[in-house]
Motif scaffolding. Structure first.
Motif, PDB file in Angstrom:
ATOM      1  N   LEU A  55      67.457  74.547  35.998  1.00 51.93           N
ATOM      2  CA  LEU A  55      68.652  74.612  35.173  1.00 51.93           C
ATOM      3  C   LEU A  55      68.301  75.336  33.878  1.00 51.93           C
ATOM      4  CD1 LEU A  55      69.907  70.925  35.594  1.00 51.93           C
ATOM      5  CD2 LEU A  55      70.640  72.937  36.897  1.00 51.93           C
ATOM      6  N   SER A  56      69.230  76.163  33.378  1.00 51.83           N
ATOM      7  CA  SER A  56      68.963  76.955  32.183  1.00 51.83           C
ATOM      8  C   SER A  56      70.159  76.920  31.244  1.00 51.83           C
ATOM      9  CB  SER A  56      68.662  78.413  32.541  1.00 51.83           C
ATOM     10  OG  SER A  56      67.558  78.520  33.399  1.00 51.83           O
ATOM     11  N   VAL A  57      69.840  76.923  29.961  1.00 51.73           N
ATOM     12  CA  VAL A  57      70.848  77.079  28.906  1.00 51.73           C
ATOM     13  C   VAL A  57      70.369  78.212  28.007  1.00 51.73           C
ATOM     14  CG1 VAL A  57      72.061  76.014  26.979  1.00 51.73           C
ATOM     15  CG2 VAL A  57      71.450  74.633  28.978  1.00 51.73           C
ATOM     16  N   GLU A  58      71.233  79.188  27.769  1.00 49.38           N
ATOM     17  CA  GLU A  58      70.822  80.357  26.986  1.00 49.38           C
ATOM     18  C   GLU A  58      71.907  80.746  25.993  1.00 49.38           C
ATOM     19  OE1 GLU A  58      69.562  85.077  27.595  1.00 49.38           O
ATOM     20  OE2 GLU A  58      70.358  83.902  29.274  1.00 49.38           O
ATOM     21  N   LYS A  59      71.476  81.092  24.795  1.00 52.07           N
ATOM     22  CA  LYS A  59      72.323  81.777  23.833  1.00 52.07           C
ATOM     23  C   LYS A  59      71.684  83.140  23.631  1.00 52.07           C
ATOM     24  CE  LYS A  59      74.594  81.520  19.348  1.00 52.07           C
ATOM     25  NZ  LYS A  59      74.778  80.744  18.092  1.00 52.07           N
ATOM     26  N   PRO A  60      72.259  84.193  24.247  1.00 51.95           N
ATOM     27  CA  PRO A  60      71.621  85.513  24.225  1.00 51.95           C
ATOM     28  C   PRO A  60      71.234  85.952  22.825  1.00 51.95           C
ATOM     29  CG  PRO A  60      73.518  85.517  25.692  1.00 51.95           C
ATOM     30  CD  PRO A  60      73.539  84.201  24.974  1.00 51.95           C
ATOM     31  N   GLY A  61      69.982  86.417  22.723  1.00 53.64           N
ATOM     32  CA  GLY A  61      69.487  86.896  21.454  1.00 53.64           C
ATOM     33  C   GLY A  61      68.946  85.830  20.538  1.00 53.64           C
ATOM     34  N   GLU A  62      69.046  84.526  20.958  1.00 54.17           N
ATOM     35  CA  GLU A  62      68.578  83.448  20.090  1.00 54.17           C
ATOM     36  C   GLU A  62      67.629  82.483  20.802  1.00 54.17           C
ATOM     37  OE1 GLU A  62      71.385  81.445  17.658  1.00 54.17           O
ATOM     38  OE2 GLU A  62      72.492  83.261  17.142  1.00 54.17           O
ATOM     39  N   PHE A  63      68.040  81.876  21.921  1.00 54.51           N
ATOM     40  CA  PHE A  63      67.140  80.942  22.584  1.00 54.51           C
ATOM     41  C   PHE A  63      67.478  80.822  24.067  1.00 54.51           C
ATOM     42  CE2 PHE A  63      70.673  78.196  21.324  1.00 54.51           C
ATOM     43  CZ  PHE A  63      70.897  77.454  22.484  1.00 54.51           C
ATOM     44  N   LEU A  64      66.483  80.326  24.832  1.00 56.78           N
ATOM     45  CA  LEU A  64      66.630  80.071  26.264  1.00 56.78           C
ATOM     46  C   LEU A  64      65.807  78.839  26.607  1.00 56.78           C
ATOM     47  CD1 LEU A  64      67.380  80.826  29.232  1.00 56.78           C
ATOM     48  CD2 LEU A  64      65.338  82.263  29.266  1.00 56.78           C
ATOM     49  N   ILE A  65      66.416  77.902  27.335  1.00 59.33           N
ATOM     50  CA  ILE A  65      65.724  76.693  27.771  1.00 59.33           C
ATOM     51  C   ILE A  65      65.835  76.607  29.287  1.00 59.33           C
ATOM     52  CG2 ILE A  65      65.586  74.188  27.612  1.00 59.33           C
ATOM     53  CD1 ILE A  65      66.949  74.374  24.901  1.00 59.33           C
ATOM     54  N   ASP A  66      64.678  76.616  29.975  1.00 54.01           N
ATOM     55  CA  ASP A  66      64.617  76.472  31.430  1.00 54.01           C
ATOM     56  C   ASP A  66      63.989  75.128  31.771  1.00 54.01           C
ATOM     57  OD1 ASP A  66      65.755  78.823  32.352  1.00 54.01           O
ATOM     58  OD2 ASP A  66      63.890  79.942  32.178  1.00 54.01           O
ATOM     59  N   TYR A  67      64.588  74.414  32.730  1.00 49.95           N
ATOM     60  CA  TYR A  67      64.006  73.142  33.190  1.00 49.95           C
ATOM     61  C   TYR A  67      63.858  73.187  34.700  1.00 49.95           C
ATOM     62  CZ  TYR A  67      63.274  68.187  34.104  1.00 49.95           C
ATOM     63  OH  TYR A  67      62.752  66.992  34.530  1.00 49.95           O
ATOM     64  N   ASP A  68      62.594  73.135  35.180  1.00 54.31           N
ATOM     65  CA  ASP A  68      62.298  73.112  36.603  1.00 54.31           C
ATOM     66  C   ASP A  68      62.245  71.658  37.049  1.00 54.31           C
ATOM     67  OD1 ASP A  68      60.305  73.035  39.031  1.00 54.31           O
ATOM     68  OD2 ASP A  68      61.001  75.103  38.895  1.00 54.31           O
ATOM     69  N   ARG A  75      60.485  75.352  29.946  1.00 49.74           N
ATOM     70  CA  ARG A  75      60.076  76.622  29.363  1.00 49.74           C
ATOM     71  C   ARG A  75      61.050  76.966  28.244  1.00 49.74           C
ATOM     72  NH1 ARG A  75      60.802  82.392  30.420  1.00 49.74           N
ATOM     73  NH2 ARG A  75      62.415  81.840  31.944  1.00 49.74           N
ATOM     74  N   LEU A  76      60.510  77.231  27.078  1.00 45.02           N
ATOM     75  CA  LEU A  76      61.324  77.527  25.901  1.00 45.02           C
ATOM     76  C   LEU A  76      61.109  78.966  25.469  1.00 45.02           C
ATOM     77  CD1 LEU A  76      60.498  74.323  23.805  1.00 45.02           C
ATOM     78  CD2 LEU A  76      62.438  74.658  25.336  1.00 45.02           C
ATOM     79  N   GLN A  77      62.183  79.625  25.096  1.00 50.08           N
ATOM     80  CA  GLN A  77      62.106  80.968  24.533  1.00 50.08           C
ATOM     81  C   GLN A  77      62.978  81.037  23.286  1.00 50.08           C
ATOM     82  OE1 GLN A  77      63.136  83.981  27.459  1.00 50.08           O
ATOM     83  NE2 GLN A  77      61.003  84.257  28.013  1.00 50.08           N
ATOM     84  N   PHE A  78      62.421  81.660  22.250  1.00 51.53           N
ATOM     85  CA  PHE A  78      63.172  81.873  21.019  1.00 51.53           C
ATOM     86  C   PHE A  78      63.109  83.359  20.680  1.00 51.53           C
ATOM     87  CE2 PHE A  78      61.587  77.535  20.926  1.00 51.53           C
ATOM     88  CZ  PHE A  78      62.748  76.813  20.667  1.00 51.53           C
ATOM     89  N   MET A  79      64.265  83.950  20.388  1.00 56.78           N
ATOM     90  CA  MET A  79      64.350  85.377  20.115  1.00 56.78           C
ATOM     91  C   MET A  79      64.796  85.630  18.682  1.00 56.78           C
ATOM     92  SD  MET A  79      65.815  84.325  23.150  1.00 56.78           S
ATOM     93  CE  MET A  79      65.806  84.635  24.918  1.00 56.78           C
ATOM     94  N   ASN A  80      64.311  86.734  18.131  1.00 61.81           N
ATOM     95  CA  ASN A  80      64.720  87.144  16.797  1.00 61.81           C
ATOM     96  C   ASN A  80      64.504  88.652  16.666  1.00 61.81           C
ATOM     97  OD1 ASN A  80      65.700  87.025  14.228  1.00 61.81           O
ATOM     98  ND2 ASN A  80      63.999  85.832  13.367  1.00 61.81           N
ATOM     99  N   SER A  81      65.183  89.248  15.724  1.00 62.32           N
ATOM    100  CA  SER A  81      65.043  90.691  15.487  1.00 62.32           C
ATOM    101  C   SER A  81      64.864  90.935  13.997  1.00 62.32           C
ATOM    102  CB  SER A  81      66.272  91.455  15.990  1.00 62.32           C
ATOM    103  OG  SER A  81      66.412  91.318  17.399  1.00 62.32           O
ATOM    104  N   VAL A  82      63.944  91.850  13.678  1.00 62.12           N
ATOM    105  CA  VAL A  82      63.711  92.241  12.289  1.00 62.12           C
ATOM    106  C   VAL A  82      63.613  93.760  12.238  1.00 62.12           C
ATOM    107  CG1 VAL A  82      62.529  90.100  11.676  1.00 62.12           C
ATOM    108  CG2 VAL A  82      61.208  92.033  12.562  1.00 62.12           C
ATOM    109  N   ASN A  83      63.722  94.316  11.047  1.00 60.31           N
ATOM    110  CA  ASN A  83      63.583  95.757  10.862  1.00 60.31           C
ATOM    111  C   ASN A  83      62.198  96.086  10.315  1.00 60.31           C
ATOM    112  OD1 ASN A  83      66.141  96.570  11.750  1.00 60.31           O
ATOM    113  ND2 ASN A  83      67.061  96.146   9.748  1.00 60.31           N
ATOM    114  N   VAL A  84      61.534  97.047  10.954  1.00 64.57           N
ATOM    115  CA  VAL A  84      60.240  97.539  10.502  1.00 64.57           C
ATOM    116  C   VAL A  84      60.388  99.030  10.239  1.00 64.57           C
ATOM    117  CG1 VAL A  84      57.815  97.856  11.108  1.00 64.57           C
ATOM    118  CG2 VAL A  84      59.008  95.791  11.836  1.00 64.57           C
ATOM    119  N   LEU A  85      60.317  99.405   8.970  1.00 57.94           N
ATOM    120  CA  LEU A  85      60.524 100.799   8.582  1.00 57.94           C
ATOM    121  C   LEU A  85      61.851 101.326   9.130  1.00 57.94           C
ATOM    122  CD1 LEU A  85      56.913 102.211   9.123  1.00 57.94           C
ATOM    123  CD2 LEU A  85      57.959 101.422   6.984  1.00 57.94           C
ATOM    124  N   ASP A  86      62.886 100.483   9.004  1.00 58.28           N
ATOM    125  CA  ASP A  86      64.242 100.816   9.453  1.00 58.28           C
ATOM    126  C   ASP A  86      64.341 100.959  10.965  1.00 58.28           C
ATOM    127  OD1 ASP A  86      65.275 100.816   6.855  1.00 58.28           O
ATOM    128  OD2 ASP A  86      64.706 102.922   6.538  1.00 58.28           O
TER     129      ASP A  86
END
Length: 219
Positions: A55-68, A75-86
């Motif tokens: 089973l999975s719950v996801e908020k695209p671009g922010e987090f994902l939780i998978d349970y087997d 399984r946990l995933q956390f997403m983020n975006s930053v700018n490096v030299l634009d």
């Protein structure tokens, strides 16, 4: 609310691959998924050890939780975006408890034609770097170097009719040569993928074939 259903099947003369079914539902900003893998041998005894239920719950671009469910692994995933030299740098942190996996992925978009991707596994020392170059908007070259294995993976893809894609790849560490065809058709309501692969280290044998289809419905 959008619902997407995908079915995947794989056959091979050496392995007993199963059939994977996934149901994904978009509920506002969240995506909910349930997936299962059944044994390839029809009539085989079925238990939690034979089935893979997740089973999975996801908020695209922010987090994902998978349970087997059978392994009780999270399984946990956390997403983020930053700018490096634009330039946009997309980061993904992954942690799987039972698999003892902790990794950080990053992809840096230099321009529409060039992108660099890297992954580092904490504890395992796994490190991979991949470069993607899009030529003329239709052809993509992707060499990938695995530092731990000191090996290269290479893939070349070409866009064909209506944006469909044909892709060839070779993994030097496992000596696997493969060909993929990904197409959507003119109605764009579904997506289909066919894959044929062969392990050259085992000599010339019947390729391993797999098929995947995804259908999108509006509810």
């Amino acid at each position: 609310m959008n619902a997407a259903i995908s079915f995947t099947g794989g056959t091979n003369s050496h392995d007993k691959d199963g059939v994977v079914g996934t149901v994904a539902v978009s509920a506002g900003e969240l995506k909910l998924r349930a997936s299962t893998t059944t044994p390839a041998v029809i009539g085989a005894p079925t238990s939690l050890a034979d089935l893979s239920l997740a089973l999975s719950v996801e908020k695209p671009g922010e987090f994902l939780i998978d349970y087997d469910i059978p392994s009780r692994d999270v399984r946990l995933q956390f997403m983020n975006s930053v700018n490096v030299l634009d330039k946009p740098l997309h980061l993904t942190y992954t942690h799987a408890r039972r698999a003892n996996l902790t990794a950080l992925d990053g992809s840096l978009v230099l321009n529409p034609a060039n992108k660099v991707w890297g992954r580092y596994g904490f504890g395992s020392g796994d490190c991979q770097v991949k470069y993607s170059y899009v030529q003329g908007g239709v052809r993509t070259f992707e060499p990938c170097y695995d530092v731990a294995k000191d090996s290269w993976d290479i893939s070349v893809s070409q866009r064909i009719f209506y944006g469909d894609v044909i892709r060839a790849f070779y993994r030097t560490s496992s000596k696997v040569l493969g060909l993929e065809l990904l197409w959507q058709g003119m109605n764009r309501d579904g997506r289909f993928k066919l894959t044929a692969s062969m392990n050259l280290a085992e000599g010339l044998k019947v390729p391993k074939l797999s098929a995947q289809s995804t259908w999108n419905f509006e509810i």
